[in-house]
Design an enzyme around this catalytic site. Structure first.
Site, short mmCIF file in Angstrom:
data_model
loop_
_atom_site.label_atom_id
_atom_site.label_comp_id
_atom_site.label_asym_id
_atom_site.label_seq_id
_atom_site.Cartn_x
_atom_site.Cartn_y
_atom_site.Cartn_z
N HIS A 1 47.55 39.89 30.45
CA HIS A 1 48.27 41.17 30.56
C HIS A 1 49.49 41.12 29.59
O HIS A 1 50.63 41.05 30.02
CB HIS A 1 48.72 41.39 32.01
CG HIS A 1 49.09 42.80 32.33
ND1 HIS A 1 49.03 43.83 31.41
CD2 HIS A 1 49.55 43.36 33.48
CE1 HIS A 1 49.42 44.96 32.00
NE2 HIS A 1 49.73 44.70 33.24
N ASP B 1 53.09 37.58 41.71
CA ASP B 1 52.10 38.66 41.56
C ASP B 1 51.19 38.62 42.77
O ASP B 1 51.22 37.65 43.55
CB ASP B 1 51.32 38.45 40.24
CG ASP B 1 50.32 39.57 39.95
OD1 ASP B 1 50.46 40.68 40.50
OD2 ASP B 1 49.38 39.33 39.15
N1 NVA Z 1 47.07 40.40 38.62
C1 NVA Z 1 47.11 41.81 38.87
C2 NVA Z 1 48.09 42.47 37.95
C3 NVA Z 1 48.25 43.95 38.15
C4 NVA Z 1 49.21 44.56 37.17
C5 NVA Z 1 45.72 42.39 38.71
O1 NVA Z 1 45.04 42.02 37.74
O2 NVA Z 1 45.31 43.18 39.55
N1 CP Z 2 52.02 46.25 36.18
C1 CP Z 2 51.00 47.09 35.91
O1 CP Z 2 50.27 46.92 34.96
O2 CP Z 2 50.88 48.12 36.79
P1 CP Z 2 49.66 49.15 36.87
O3 CP Z 2 48.49 48.36 37.39
O4 CP Z 2 50.12 50.18 37.83
O5 CP Z 2 49.39 49.68 35.51
#
Ligand code: NVA
Ligand code: CP
Length: 310
Positions: free
Chosen positions: A135, A230
């Site tokens: 990310h 997270d």
């Molecule tokens: N680790 C989480 C991050 C969300 C922004 C996901 O991938 O769902």
């Molecule tokens: N942190 C983040 O990417 O949030 P969303 O999943 O809401 O885009």
């Protein structure tokens, strides 16, 4: 001198040089200031950003769409059922077709390879808006936010407590790139990807910083300047949520755990937060928490990324 990043894709922070990362931060700060003072900054007048979402999103979707609009361009949202992509059309063909229409693509999906392939077969910049592996836009924003608060990155220590997931991976890439120490505490079976840890160790060696992967959350948080967590079950892992909840109990960020951090530590979370699981309200809503400044900065940093790449 400004580095020309035009036409590049952003798939991983590890693809960026140290100088490119700092250039993104400089442009972010400048665009943030311009927005604050109402100074026009329609750098991408007439450009179009395709936004492909195979997973839900609040921050990424809204910040990219508002961002491209404020830069003078337009964003086009494609939800999970909108494109032929991976249903009746390959990633390669989709990339070639979209490259004929759009100025850039932002994509959030499951398989990281799809993003790599989209960039490989297309001829326009591709921005990774989250995959199961990484990310990068979030972590570039996180580092920018830490810099705003602390006026330094090198020499600071970030502790990440929780799942060795896409956030942990991009934090490993990002912290090691800018010379921040990073310590990750995860239960066994949920450690970060070995290749990414090794890449981070190599970056850290070059920058003179540290990378540590441990079991014990107290050890990770000891003297940390930033405490990050997270969700325990990411998007796509919903069926494992109950099992993970049991295994991650010890990894909750709560007042007891953050006592081990520096007194002026910053609490960060990419959001959405599952309050009561990976973090409790006493920490998420404490004066040390900067989660909403962090969320806002997604807009400024992604505007910078679009302005530089597109
Ligand atoms: N680790 C989480 C991050 C969300 C922004 C996901 O991938 O769902
Ligand atoms: N942190 C983040 O990417 O949030 P969303 O999943 O809401 O885009």
């Amino acid at each position: 001198m400004a580095i020309n990043m035009k036409g590049k894709s952003l798939i991983s922070i590890n693809d960026l040089s140290h100088e490119e990362v700092w250039q993104i931060f400089e442009v972010s700060a400048s665009l943030k200031q311009k927005r604050l003072t109402g100074e026009p900054h329609r750098i991408l007048e007439g450009k179009t950003l395709g936004m492909i979402f195979s997973k839900p999103s609040t921050r990424t979707r809204v910040s990219f769409e508002v961002g491209i609009y404020e830069l003078g361009g337009i964003g086009m949202y494609f939800g999970p059922n909108d494109l032929q992509l991976k249903k009746s059309e390959s990633v390669a063909d989709t990339a070639k077709v979209l490259s004929r229409f759009l100025s850039g693509i932002m994509i959030r999906t499951f398989d990281h390879q799809d993003v790599v392939d989209l960039a490989r077969y297309g001829s326009i910049p591709v921005i990774n808006g989250l995959t199961d592996l990484l990310h990068p836009c979030q972590v570039l924003t996180d580092l920018f936010t830490i810099y705003e608060k602390k006026r330094q990155l090198r020499g600071l220590k970030l502790a990440y407590v929780g799942d060795g997931n896409n956030m942990a991976h991009s934090l490993l890439n990002g912290c090691s790139k800018v010379g921040m120490d990073i310590s990750i505490a995860s239960p066994s079976g949920y450690k970060p990807n070995e290749q990414i840890v090794n890449d981070a160790l190599a970056n850290a060696k070059y920058m003179g910083s540290k990378v540590e992967i441990v079991d014990d959350p107290i050890q990770a948080v000891k003297n940390a300047d930033v405490v990050y967590t997270d969700v325990w079950a990411s998007m796509g892992q919903e069926s494992e949520a109950a099992e993970r909840k049991l295994k991650f109990q010890k990894y909750q960020v709560n007042p007891e755990l953050v006592k081990n951090a520096k007194e002026d530590y910053l609490f960060m979370h990419c959001l959405p937060a599952h309050r009561g699981d990976e973090v409790v309200n006493e920490v998420a809503d404490s004066p040390n928490s900067i989660i909403f400044d962090e969320a806002e900065n997604r807009l400024h940093v992604q505007k910078a990324i679009m302005a530089l790449l597109m």
